[in-house]
Design a protein around this motif. Structure first.
Motif, short mmCIF file in Angstrom:
data_model
loop_
_atom_site.label_atom_id
_atom_site.label_comp_id
_atom_site.label_asym_id
_atom_site.label_seq_id
_atom_site.Cartn_x
_atom_site.Cartn_y
_atom_site.Cartn_z
N SER A 2 0.83 -1.33 -0.08
CA SER A 2 0.13 0.03 0.22
C SER A 2 0.91 1.17 0.13
O SER A 2 1.75 1.09 0.41
CB SER A 2 -0.80 0.07 1.27
OG SER A 2 -0.22 0.18 2.52
N LYS A 3 0.44 2.36 -0.68
CA LYS A 3 1.07 3.52 -0.56
C LYS A 3 1.11 4.24 0.66
O LYS A 3 -0.01 4.29 1.37
CB LYS A 3 0.40 4.63 -1.80
CG LYS A 3 0.68 3.94 -3.23
CD LYS A 3 2.02 4.05 -3.51
CE LYS A 3 2.38 3.55 -5.09
NZ LYS A 3 3.59 3.54 -5.27
N SER A 4 2.16 4.50 1.25
CA SER A 4 2.35 4.99 2.32
C SER A 4 2.60 6.77 2.29
O SER A 4 3.14 6.93 1.22
CB SER A 4 3.40 4.37 3.19
OG SER A 4 4.57 4.83 2.48
N PHE A 8 9.03 12.74 4.20
CA PHE A 8 10.17 13.57 3.62
C PHE A 8 10.27 13.34 2.02
O PHE A 8 11.20 12.64 1.68
CB PHE A 8 11.48 13.04 4.42
CG PHE A 8 11.55 13.41 5.68
CD1 PHE A 8 11.79 14.80 6.12
CD2 PHE A 8 11.33 12.62 6.62
CE1 PHE A 8 11.94 15.03 7.42
CE2 PHE A 8 11.35 12.87 7.86
CZ PHE A 8 11.64 14.36 8.33
N PRO A 9 9.13 13.85 1.30
CA PRO A 9 9.44 13.90 -0.02
C PRO A 9 10.63 14.42 -0.93
O PRO A 9 10.92 13.65 -1.89
CB PRO A 9 8.04 14.63 -0.54
CG PRO A 9 7.64 15.42 0.41
CD PRO A 9 8.24 14.86 1.77
N SER A 10 11.27 15.16 -0.08
CA SER A 10 12.52 15.89 -1.02
C SER A 10 13.62 14.82 -0.54
O SER A 10 14.27 14.63 -1.49
CB SER A 10 12.82 17.07 -0.30
OG SER A 10 13.24 17.11 1.14
N LEU A 11 13.50 14.05 0.42
CA LEU A 11 14.77 12.64 0.63
C LEU A 11 14.36 11.81 -0.33
O LEU A 11 15.13 11.20 -0.90
CB LEU A 11 14.74 12.32 2.13
CG LEU A 11 15.63 11.10 2.23
CD1 LEU A 11 17.08 11.61 1.79
CD2 LEU A 11 15.64 10.87 3.73
N SER A 12 13.15 11.45 -0.31
CA SER A 12 12.74 10.36 -1.49
C SER A 12 13.17 10.74 -2.93
O SER A 12 13.72 9.77 -3.61
CB SER A 12 11.41 10.08 -1.28
OG SER A 12 10.84 9.80 0.05
N ALA A 27 8.96 1.83 -5.88
CA ALA A 27 9.32 2.67 -4.63
C ALA A 27 9.26 3.94 -4.84
O ALA A 27 10.29 4.53 -5.38
CB ALA A 27 10.63 2.09 -4.11
N ASP A 28 8.16 4.63 -4.22
CA ASP A 28 8.19 5.94 -4.50
C ASP A 28 8.39 6.89 -3.11
O ASP A 28 8.94 8.03 -3.18
CB ASP A 28 6.63 6.24 -4.88
CG ASP A 28 6.50 5.81 -6.11
OD1 ASP A 28 7.29 5.86 -7.14
OD2 ASP A 28 5.25 5.22 -6.42
N THR A 29 7.87 6.23 -1.96
CA THR A 29 8.31 7.02 -0.80
C THR A 29 9.60 6.44 0.15
O THR A 29 9.99 5.24 -0.51
CB THR A 29 7.13 6.64 0.22
OG1 THR A 29 7.16 5.48 0.75
CG2 THR A 29 5.69 7.46 -0.62
N LEU A 30 9.96 7.11 0.84
CA LEU A 30 11.17 6.62 1.64
C LEU A 30 10.69 5.31 2.16
O LEU A 30 11.63 4.32 2.12
CB LEU A 30 11.52 7.68 2.78
CG LEU A 30 12.62 6.99 3.55
CD1 LEU A 30 13.95 6.88 2.99
CD2 LEU A 30 12.90 8.32 4.81
#
Length: 146
Positions: A2-4, A8-12, A27-30
């Motif tokens: 599931s998408k979480s 920290f989108p800038s780190l991802s 893998a989109d999120t950290l």
């Protein structure tokens, strides 16, 4: 999976830029970039701060705490070095931000050593200056005593 929510989108975004195809394409999120048994280590942590996290669940619990302490404005990748096997990377990046509580600047330079397994981060060692954190949180002792 599931998408979480990405704390920290800038780190991802920076990790995707640095690691590229070495990361799993879904893998989109950290958190999604990390293996279930990921280990995060902070060798230069100040006393009382987190030294090590074991497992994605521990990281998920930890991230909101950090986002309350530091508001990230931007992250800039300086260098990324990926091993020939694609399973280890060293990245150098900078962060601009501030403490929401104090308003003090949090402008930090990092070196991170990242190990990958099956396109997921299995170990992340984060090297940064603890004095920058303490200054932003106004916890640093004054160098000059009056």
């Amino acid at each position: 999976m599931s998408k979480s929510t990405d704390q920290f989108p800038s780190l991802s975004t920076l990790l995707r830029q640095a690691l590229g195809e070495a990361l799993a394409p879904d893998a989109d999120t950290l958190l999604e970039m990390c293996a279930e048994d990921v280990v995060f280590e902070f060798p230069y942590h100040p006393p009382g701060f987190t030294e090590r996290l074991e497992g994605r669940a521990a990281l998920e619990t930890y991230l909101p705490t950090v986002s309350k302490l530091i508001s990230i404005e931007s992250m800039t990748l300086k260098h990324a070095f990926i091993s020939g096997e694609g399973d280890t990377a060293a990245i150098e990046f900078s962060c601009k931000g501030h403490s929401p509580d104090t308003g003090a600047r949090y402008d930090q330079d990092y070196i991170s050593i990242i190990e990958l397994k099956n396109g997921r981060i299995s170990r992340y060692r984060d090297y940064w200056n603890p004095l920058v954190v303490l200054s932003a949180l106004e916890s640093a002792p004054s160098a000059v005593k009056h």
